[in-house]
Design a protein around this motif. Sequence first.
Motif, PDB file in Angstrom:
ATOM      1  N   GLU A   9       0.510  -1.488  -0.107  1.00 44.80           N
ATOM      2  CA  GLU A   9      -0.044   0.046  -0.019  1.00 44.80           C
ATOM      3  C   GLU A   9       0.727   1.446   0.102  1.00 44.80           C
ATOM      4  O   GLU A   9       2.096   1.267  -0.203  1.00 44.80           O
ATOM      5  CB  GLU A   9      -1.181   0.129   1.005  1.00 44.80           C
ATOM      6  N   ILE A  10      -0.083   2.631  -0.759  1.00 46.00           N
ATOM      7  CA  ILE A  10       1.106   3.758  -0.610  1.00 46.00           C
ATOM      8  C   ILE A  10       1.379   3.893   0.937  1.00 46.00           C
ATOM      9  O   ILE A  10       1.829   4.841   0.649  1.00 46.00           O
ATOM     10  CB  ILE A  10       0.782   4.918  -1.665  1.00 46.00           C
ATOM     11  N   LEU A  11       0.594   3.839   1.949  1.00 45.59           N
ATOM     12  CA  LEU A  11       1.186   4.559   2.780  1.00 45.59           C
ATOM     13  C   LEU A  11       1.980   3.095   3.613  1.00 45.59           C
ATOM     14  O   LEU A  11       2.076   3.417   5.111  1.00 45.59           O
ATOM     15  CB  LEU A  11      -0.461   4.428   4.002  1.00 45.59           C
ATOM     16  N   ARG A  12       2.709   2.489   3.016  1.00 43.18           N
ATOM     17  CA  ARG A  12       2.989   1.279   3.978  1.00 43.18           C
ATOM     18  C   ARG A  12       4.958   2.523   4.771  1.00 43.18           C
ATOM     19  O   ARG A  12       4.551   2.049   6.106  1.00 43.18           O
ATOM     20  CB  ARG A  12       4.225   0.343   2.696  1.00 43.18           C
ATOM     21  N   ASP A  13       5.197   2.976   4.134  1.00 44.98           N
ATOM     22  CA  ASP A  13       6.533   3.861   4.130  1.00 44.98           C
ATOM     23  C   ASP A  13       5.533   5.117   5.847  1.00 44.98           C
ATOM     24  O   ASP A  13       6.625   5.289   6.717  1.00 44.98           O
ATOM     25  CB  ASP A  13       7.577   4.185   4.144  1.00 44.98           C
ATOM     26  N   ASP A  14       4.976   5.027   5.970  1.00 40.89           N
ATOM     27  CA  ASP A  14       4.020   6.611   6.789  1.00 40.89           C
ATOM     28  C   ASP A  14       4.337   5.822   7.845  1.00 40.89           C
ATOM     29  O   ASP A  14       3.755   6.052   8.911  1.00 40.89           O
ATOM     30  CB  ASP A  14       2.406   6.432   6.338  1.00 40.89           C
ATOM     31  N   ALA A  15       3.714   4.246   7.754  1.00 44.12           N
ATOM     32  CA  ALA A  15       3.887   3.629   9.520  1.00 44.12           C
ATOM     33  C   ALA A  15       5.139   2.824   9.723  1.00 44.12           C
ATOM     34  O   ALA A  15       5.426   3.014  11.248  1.00 44.12           O
ATOM     35  CB  ALA A  15       2.789   2.452   8.933  1.00 44.12           C
ATOM     36  N   SER A  16       5.447   2.628   8.805  1.00 44.83           N
ATOM     37  CA  SER A  16       6.987   2.145   8.618  1.00 44.83           C
ATOM     38  C   SER A  16       8.355   3.292   9.462  1.00 44.83           C
ATOM     39  O   SER A  16       8.614   2.633  10.334  1.00 44.83           O
ATOM     40  CB  SER A  16       7.809   1.276   8.006  1.00 44.83           C
ATOM     41  N   ARG A  17       7.609   4.498   9.006  1.00 40.07           N
ATOM     42  CA  ARG A  17       9.033   5.528   9.717  1.00 40.07           C
ATOM     43  C   ARG A  17       8.415   6.004  10.808  1.00 40.07           C
ATOM     44  O   ARG A  17       9.155   5.974  12.091  1.00 40.07           O
ATOM     45  CB  ARG A  17       8.720   6.984   8.383  1.00 40.07           C
ATOM     46  N   LEU A  18       7.089   6.247  10.504  1.00 39.89           N
ATOM     47  CA  LEU A  18       6.573   6.590  12.272  1.00 39.89           C
ATOM     48  C   LEU A  18       6.932   5.837  12.910  1.00 39.89           C
ATOM     49  O   LEU A  18       7.360   5.569  14.615  1.00 39.89           O
ATOM     50  CB  LEU A  18       4.910   6.655  12.266  1.00 39.89           C
TER      51      LEU A  18
END
Length: 312
Positions: A245-254
Amino acid sequence: MSIRLRALGLVLRIFVKPVLSHARDPAANRELLEKGARRFFRMPPYALQREARLQGGVSGIWVSARPATRPVPSDRLIFYVHGGGFIAGAPETHAALLARLAWLTGVEVFAPRYRLAPEHPFPAGIEDIRAAWEALLQRGYSPDRIVLAGDSAGGNIALALLAELCSRGQRPAGLFALSPHTDFTFQSPSIRENEHRDTMLPANRRKDVARWYLSSGDVSDCAASPIFATFLNPPPVLLQYSQTEILRDDASRLAAILRDAGGNVEEQVWPDAPHVFQIFDGWVPEARDALEGVADFVARRLDVTRPGKSRT
């Protein structure tokens, strides 16, 4: 990956993503979510949904499962902020998901209503969620007996609230977020890397969502983009998301930011699943696997025994 999950991804890619890609205003997004909720999101048996009216004009719904035969703890709660891209959704569109969480945890869920953009742009939504939190405290709940939660846009608001609560000494028991959106500057590499792999969210609409929600607000405001927030002594956090999903790194960075702040963060990642696939519990087995992980997390954080399971 199950055949059902593959089929779900195909259906979303063919019928949902094109609507989200080309809708000219939020009305189409709202109609799509509301119709989908009525047709496809299944309430479990013996679930109870009732209207909530709290102090300060706060409204929402209470959701519990089998309350007649299994009374819920009166001092513990899941506080759930629904998603919908900041422009759509309501507690009712997520009621089936909340009922399944209540069923698996044995804990009551409270989902507040909040004002939606673009009619009510940032910070209206987070102001409403903050007011709901305060209303729960006035009702007698202790912060360390509440698990914050949310999906997508709701995860964004829940995380922004978490940073604020930690800074003023109202640390909740924990937080879980399903595919949260955390960065309105859209610096996450997965926005572009997964543009064509994501079966539901269109990356080309990111500027429209920012315009609808933020209006003239600052994209790097930590209340809008919790990736820039300071988390003081954060509680344990569970993040669930998909690799495609396009928000994958929004979660992993957080997750990395929370760990740098001393937090205990658990990431549960699925290799190829749609955005917030957990809401399709009853249709795909991966959704139940994910919700089982959420239920285990909630049970640990609220010190409750899950229905049908003995405490170890």
